[in-house]
Design a protein around this motif. Structure first.
Motif, PDB file in Angstrom:
ATOM      1  N   PHE A 189      44.052  21.427 -17.732  1.00 54.20           N
ATOM      2  CA  PHE A 189      43.823  22.585 -18.598  1.00 54.20           C
ATOM      3  C   PHE A 189      45.150  23.209 -19.020  1.00 54.20           C
ATOM      4  N   GLY A 190      46.083  23.276 -18.059  1.00 54.83           N
ATOM      5  CA  GLY A 190      47.344  23.937 -18.359  1.00 54.83           C
ATOM      6  C   GLY A 190      48.302  23.811 -17.198  1.00 54.83           C
ATOM      7  N   TRP A 191      49.373  24.594 -17.262  1.00 58.63           N
ATOM      8  CA  TRP A 191      50.441  24.544 -16.283  1.00 58.63           C
ATOM      9  C   TRP A 191      50.897  25.973 -16.003  1.00 58.63           C
ATOM     10  N   ASN A 192      51.072  26.312 -14.726  1.00 62.03           N
ATOM     11  CA  ASN A 192      51.357  27.683 -14.314  1.00 62.03           C
ATOM     12  C   ASN A 192      52.803  27.835 -13.860  1.00 62.03           C
ATOM     13  N   LEU A 193      53.441  28.933 -14.308  1.00 58.28           N
ATOM     14  CA  LEU A 193      54.829  29.223 -13.925  1.00 58.28           C
ATOM     15  C   LEU A 193      55.004  30.718 -13.703  1.00 58.28           C
ATOM     16  N   PRO A 194      55.913  31.117 -12.811  1.00 61.34           N
ATOM     17  CA  PRO A 194      56.209  32.545 -12.615  1.00 61.34           C
ATOM     18  C   PRO A 194      56.921  33.129 -13.839  1.00 61.34           C
ATOM     19  N   ASN A 195      56.575  34.372 -14.172  1.00 63.06           N
ATOM     20  CA  ASN A 195      57.166  35.003 -15.356  1.00 63.06           C
ATOM     21  C   ASN A 195      58.667  35.196 -15.226  1.00 63.06           C
ATOM     22  N   TRP A 196      59.162  35.552 -14.032  1.00 65.73           N
ATOM     23  CA  TRP A 196      60.605  35.747 -13.887  1.00 65.73           C
ATOM     24  C   TRP A 196      61.348  34.438 -14.159  1.00 65.73           C
ATOM     25  N   VAL A 217      66.138  41.249 -29.891  1.00 70.35           N
ATOM     26  CA  VAL A 217      66.622  42.420 -29.163  1.00 70.35           C
ATOM     27  C   VAL A 217      65.553  42.900 -28.184  1.00 70.35           C
ATOM     28  N   ASP A 218      66.021  43.500 -27.101  1.00 71.55           N
ATOM     29  CA  ASP A 218      65.127  44.136 -26.139  1.00 71.55           C
ATOM     30  C   ASP A 218      65.921  45.201 -25.395  1.00 71.55           C
ATOM     31  N   PRO A 219      65.340  46.395 -25.218  1.00 69.12           N
ATOM     32  CA  PRO A 219      66.099  47.467 -24.559  1.00 69.12           C
ATOM     33  C   PRO A 219      66.423  47.185 -23.101  1.00 69.12           C
ATOM     34  N   GLU A 220      65.664  46.294 -22.454  1.00 68.49           N
ATOM     35  CA  GLU A 220      65.894  45.989 -21.045  1.00 68.49           C
ATOM     36  C   GLU A 220      66.382  44.548 -20.899  1.00 68.49           C
ATOM     37  N   PRO A 221      67.499  44.332 -20.218  1.00 70.38           N
ATOM     38  CA  PRO A 221      67.912  42.952 -19.951  1.00 70.38           C
ATOM     39  C   PRO A 221      66.836  42.232 -19.148  1.00 70.38           C
ATOM     40  N   PRO A 222      66.608  40.947 -19.420  1.00 72.37           N
ATOM     41  CA  PRO A 222      65.550  40.224 -18.702  1.00 72.37           C
ATOM     42  C   PRO A 222      65.885  40.068 -17.228  1.00 72.37           C
ATOM     43  N   THR A 272      63.668  38.135  -6.489  1.00 68.95           N
ATOM     44  CA  THR A 272      63.869  39.141  -5.452  1.00 68.95           C
ATOM     45  C   THR A 272      64.281  40.498  -6.010  1.00 68.95           C
ATOM     46  N   ALA A 273      64.554  40.580  -7.324  1.00 70.54           N
ATOM     47  CA  ALA A 273      64.954  41.859  -7.915  1.00 70.54           C
ATOM     48  C   ALA A 273      63.791  42.847  -7.865  1.00 70.54           C
ATOM     49  N   ALA A 274      64.121  44.120  -7.724  1.00 76.41           N
ATOM     50  CA  ALA A 274      63.092  45.148  -7.562  1.00 76.41           C
ATOM     51  C   ALA A 274      62.174  45.243  -8.774  1.00 76.41           C
ATOM     52  N   THR A 275      62.691  44.918  -9.956  1.00 78.83           N
ATOM     53  CA  THR A 275      61.892  45.040 -11.180  1.00 78.83           C
ATOM     54  C   THR A 275      61.399  43.687 -11.696  1.00 78.83           C
ATOM     55  N   ALA A 276      61.461  42.648 -10.882  1.00 78.66           N
ATOM     56  CA  ALA A 276      61.019  41.321 -11.321  1.00 78.66           C
ATOM     57  C   ALA A 276      59.526  41.332 -11.627  1.00 78.66           C
ATOM     58  N   THR A 326      48.925  34.469   3.447  1.00 87.23           N
ATOM     59  CA  THR A 326      50.133  35.153   3.905  1.00 87.23           C
ATOM     60  C   THR A 326      50.898  35.667   2.700  1.00 87.23           C
ATOM     61  N   LEU A 327      51.202  36.954   2.683  1.00 94.16           N
ATOM     62  CA  LEU A 327      51.935  37.550   1.570  1.00 94.16           C
ATOM     63  C   LEU A 327      53.333  36.958   1.497  1.00 94.16           C
ATOM     64  N   ALA A 328      53.730  36.484   0.309  1.00 89.60           N
ATOM     65  CA  ALA A 328      55.020  35.811   0.152  1.00 89.60           C
ATOM     66  C   ALA A 328      55.923  36.500  -0.857  1.00 89.60           C
ATOM     67  N   SER A 329      55.540  37.687  -1.303  1.00 88.65           N
ATOM     68  CA  SER A 329      56.373  38.447  -2.246  1.00 88.65           C
ATOM     69  C   SER A 329      55.989  39.915  -2.115  1.00 88.65           C
ATOM     70  N   ARG A 330      56.697  40.766  -2.833  1.00 87.69           N
ATOM     71  CA  ARG A 330      56.248  42.156  -2.890  1.00 87.69           C
ATOM     72  C   ARG A 330      55.007  42.244  -3.772  1.00 87.69           C
TER      73      ARG A 330
END
Length: 399
Positions: free
Chosen positions: A110-117, A34-39, A44-48, A270-274
């Motif tokens: 060492f490892g592998w990197n992925l975006p949290n969203w 369970v989690d109070p907030e949907p993932p 591009t979502a404001a809360t990503a 160059t900025l590529a996200s918020r």
């Protein structure tokens, strides 16, 4: 009043909680998460969540056993070299550059990197494949009552769940931890972190770079190419007021500032996200278990984002807890099992949290003499091959 029964109830649907749900589900346990907030699964979502997670080598078997790695691997950027740059001189330019190459200790990165969203998107999809996992986004933990035979949890939708093992994976302000009355020790730094993605003309060549000057590290972590060009995730740690100033800069001024802070090692950024802002603390719970309850991830420990330690500490929690639960499959969550979990994990968590605290305080130094001492220590530690290899193995959590 009807009561739902399950083997495992996971409070928290962040990356750690979703991984735990997949791991316990794949191991054959009945799981409710369970989690109070949907993932949020769209960049591009404001809360990503625009941060990224680097899974280090010891985390890979956990992801494979959970049936997650095949989903994640196509989106991952390998981290072959960890580069430390000291830029603590009079001008913001690289004066010492040291590369820690995974090839010195392993035939794998060492490892592998992925975006949290993206992690959330793929993990939610994996849970949908597991018939014994019930994921309930939008529902949180309201009340917890434990006794020797069970934990009885009331959810925010009024449902009551009886579980053999309650796992608190519900963040640094964990409702589960607070319900059990477990205190925490918190260190504050007056720091915040800016997290965002950038593109750059020079390829990152699978090198993760920490640039140290003052205020905290500026870290560039490889991402897969973006729109046909090289891309990296950035975590920029600074004092709270400075982060507020940087976050409010117009994009051209911000790009100039971040390029200067990076010492231009990948060319103009160059900025590529918020830009998103995150508070930085170091926090450890006094215990990682209670009656019928285990704490994992940020419910148990929070550390500054240095050396990709945070989630990998969390997956080490999960690995130990899952092994113990499988060894006590008839009744996971007994007092003896949970006490063993605490004893196996808590000393290592405390030791690692203290080490990261020391590294963070070193990275914040602003006095020129102290910055020179930091640079000298980096040079000395790197120059001794056995010490360098020991540091790399310790960073990965390898024995």
């Amino acid at each position: 009043m009807s009561v739902t029964t399950t083997d495992i109830l996971i409070s928290g649907g962040g990356v750690a909680g979703l991984t735990a749900a997949a791991a316990f589900g794949a191991a054959g346990f009945r799981v409710i998460c369970v989690d109070p907030e949907p993932p949020v699964t769209d960049e591009t979502a404001a809360t990503a969540d625009l941060r990224t997670t680097a899974f280090l080598q010891p985390s890979l078997p956990v992801l494979q056993a959970a049936g997650l790695w095949d989903r994640l691997a196509p989106h991952a950027a390998a981290l072959q070299i960890m580069r430390i740059v000291d830029a603590g001189g009079p001008q913001p330019e690289a004066r010492i550059v040291k590369d820690f190459n995974a090839a010195d200790i392993s035939d794998r990165p060492f490892g592998w990197n992925l975006p949290n969203w993206l992690l959330r998107r793929e993990m939610v999809a994996r849970l949908a494949e597991l018939p014994n996992v019930d994921f309930r986004p939008g529902t949180g933990t309201a009340r917890v009552f434990t006794r020797a035979a069970e934990a009885r949890v009331t959810l925010t939708d009024g449902t009551t769940v009886s579980t053999k093992l309650l796992i608190g994976a519900d963040g640094r302000n964990s409702p589960v931890r607070e319900a059990l009355g477990i205190p925490v020790t918190t260190r504050r730094y007056g720091q915040k972190a800016l997290a965002f993605a950038v593109t750059h003309p020079l390829p990152h060549q699978n090198v993760s770079t920490e640039v140290h000057r003052s205020g905290g590290p500026f870290t560039l972590v490889p991402l897969p190419d973006r729109n046909g060009g090289p891309a990296s995730a950035v975590v920029w740690m600074e004092t709270g007021p400075e982060v507020a100033r940087l976050a409010a800069l117009p994009v051209p001024e911000f790009e100039a500032a971040m390029t200067a802070r990076s010492c231009g090692i990948l060319g103009p950024l160059t900025l590529a996200s918020r830009r998103s802002v995150w508070p930085i603390i170091n926090q450890v719970a006094a215990r990682m278990s209670g009656e019928r309850t285990a704490l994992i991830a940020e419910a148990a420990h929070v550390v500054p984002p240095i050396g990709a330690q945070g989630l990998n500490m969390s997956l080490a929690d999960l690995r130990v807890l899952l092994d113990l639960a499988c060894a006590h499959r008839d009744d996971p969550g007994t007092a003896a099992m949970l006490d063993l979990y605490h004893r196996r994990r808590h000393p290592e968590v405390e030791l690692r949290a203290r080490g990261i605290d020391l590294l963070n305080r070193s990275s914040m130094l602003s006095a020129p003499l102290l910055r020179d001492l930091r640079a000298g220590a980096l040079d000395m530690l790197y120059s001794v091959s056995p010490v360098r290899r020991t540091l790399m193995r310790a960073g990965l959590g390898l024995r």
